[in-house]
Design an enzyme around this catalytic site. Structure first.
Site, mmCIF file in Angstrom:
data_model
loop_
_atom_site.group_PDB
_atom_site.id
_atom_site.type_symbol
_atom_site.label_atom_id
_atom_site.label_comp_id
_atom_site.label_asym_id
_atom_site.label_seq_id
_atom_site.Cartn_x
_atom_site.Cartn_y
_atom_site.Cartn_z
ATOM 1 N N HIS A 141 -23.818 -2.674 -32.565
ATOM 2 C CA HIS A 141 -23.093 -3.818 -31.997
ATOM 3 C C HIS A 141 -21.642 -3.841 -32.477
ATOM 4 C CE1 HIS A 141 -22.940 -7.583 -29.868
ATOM 5 N NE2 HIS A 141 -22.478 -8.221 -30.923
ATOM 6 N N ASP A 163 -24.354 -3.843 -20.936
ATOM 7 C CA ASP A 163 -24.225 -4.388 -22.287
ATOM 8 C C ASP A 163 -24.845 -3.409 -23.272
ATOM 9 O OD1 ASP A 163 -23.444 -6.161 -24.222
ATOM 10 O OD2 ASP A 163 -24.719 -7.808 -23.554
ATOM 11 N N LYS A 194 -17.269 -15.730 -22.403
ATOM 12 C CA LYS A 194 -18.435 -16.338 -23.034
ATOM 13 C C LYS A 194 -17.997 -17.143 -24.249
ATOM 14 C CE LYS A 194 -21.376 -13.816 -25.439
ATOM 15 N NZ LYS A 194 -22.482 -12.884 -25.777
#
Length: 282
Positions: free
Chosen positions: A122, A209, A183
């Protein structure tokens, strides 16, 4: 020698084929008191590559046992491949008294290996927590492979942080626009999604994603779209926990495509070639 963790057996077999290396025998056992035992009988000495996604706390412990078993058997060099690295998103102490969980995990893994490879973490900054050489391998390059023929496609990421993945998928596909949603996270469970400026009316949309976990953010993004022709989801890590797949289907997603970093029914493509290239490059 390629040593599979119980959660990464298909990927380990694919990597063994890519590298033309033997696949080691492994045994997994759970005792009546709940304790685990991961063993590698009859392994060869020399070098070994463990392939183990740490999708659960048990998988973390299993990995540490495999590392120790190989050392006990006299293996001199161990490369640990974490196709999916659990706890990688817990990279800060969000409240006073909380741990930096990824740091604790990385320290533990480092004690039993000489090198670490992980796929599309991530945040690449998590690699800094390992005390051995650690490298990120990009798993997004294969995500366009299973896509059908698209009509005037738009490749979107759920937020600005994942725009690079959407760009990679678009480049691999060969045509289309790229954009992302705004977001804003108001709490651990409340996320506000603002639609992209790109018009999607009558166009195929691919949302890309690094990971789809609960499906809530992705479903919210899809709900913000106006009249797309079809919607596809593609991700490196198809965690798809609990009812995530149902959420996406109810939101109108036609297909979900992921890699085999987490082995699911949606794992349409393999990161084995990318991992093999990284292993050979050393």
């Amino acid at each position: 020698m390629i040593v599979p963790g119980s959660s990464s057996q298909s990927l380990a077999a694919a990597l063994a084929s890519e590298l033309d290396r033997p696949l080691a025998p492994v045994e997994f056992e759970r005792f009546p008191d709940g304790e685990l035992l991961a063993a590698t009988p009859e392994v060869e000495t020399g070098s070994a590559v463990i392939v183990a996604s740490t999708t659960t706390s048990d998988a973390h412990l299993e990995l540490l046992q495999l590392q120790d078993a190989l050392r006990e058997s006299g293996v001199s060099e161990i490369t640990t491949v974490l196709p999916y690295m659990g706890y990688a998103r817990q990279d800060s102490a969000f409240e006073p008294g909380q741990p930096v969980s990824v740091r604790a995990v990385a320290r533990a893994v480092s004690t039993g290996t000489d090198r670490v490879l992980t796929v599309s973490p991530h945040e690449e900054s998590v690699l800094e927590h390992f005390s051995v050489p650690a490298e990120a391998v990009d798993g997004a390059g294969v995500l366009a492979d299973p896509l059908p023929e698209l009509t005037d496609p738009v490749f979107l990421s759920p937020d600005a942080g994942a725009i690079g993945i959407a760009e990679t998928v678009r480049e691999s596909y060969g045509e289309g626009e790229v954009d992302y949603f705004e977001k804003v996270r108001h709490s651990g469970s409340e996320v506000e999604i603002t639609p992209s400026d790109v018009a999607v009316d009558g166009r195929d949309v691919v949302i890309a994603d690094d990971i789809v976990a609960t499906g809530s953010t992705m479903s919210g993004a899809i709900a913000a779209l106006e009249a797309p022709r079809r919607v596809f989801v593609t991700c490196v890590h198809p965690m798809l926990a609990a009812n995530a797949r149902t959420k996406l289907a109810r939101a109108g997603v036609e297909r979900v495509y992921g890699t085999d970093t987490i082995e699911r029914a949606e794992s349409e493509v393999s990161v084995a070639p990318a991992l093999a290239e990284a292993i050979r490059s050393r």
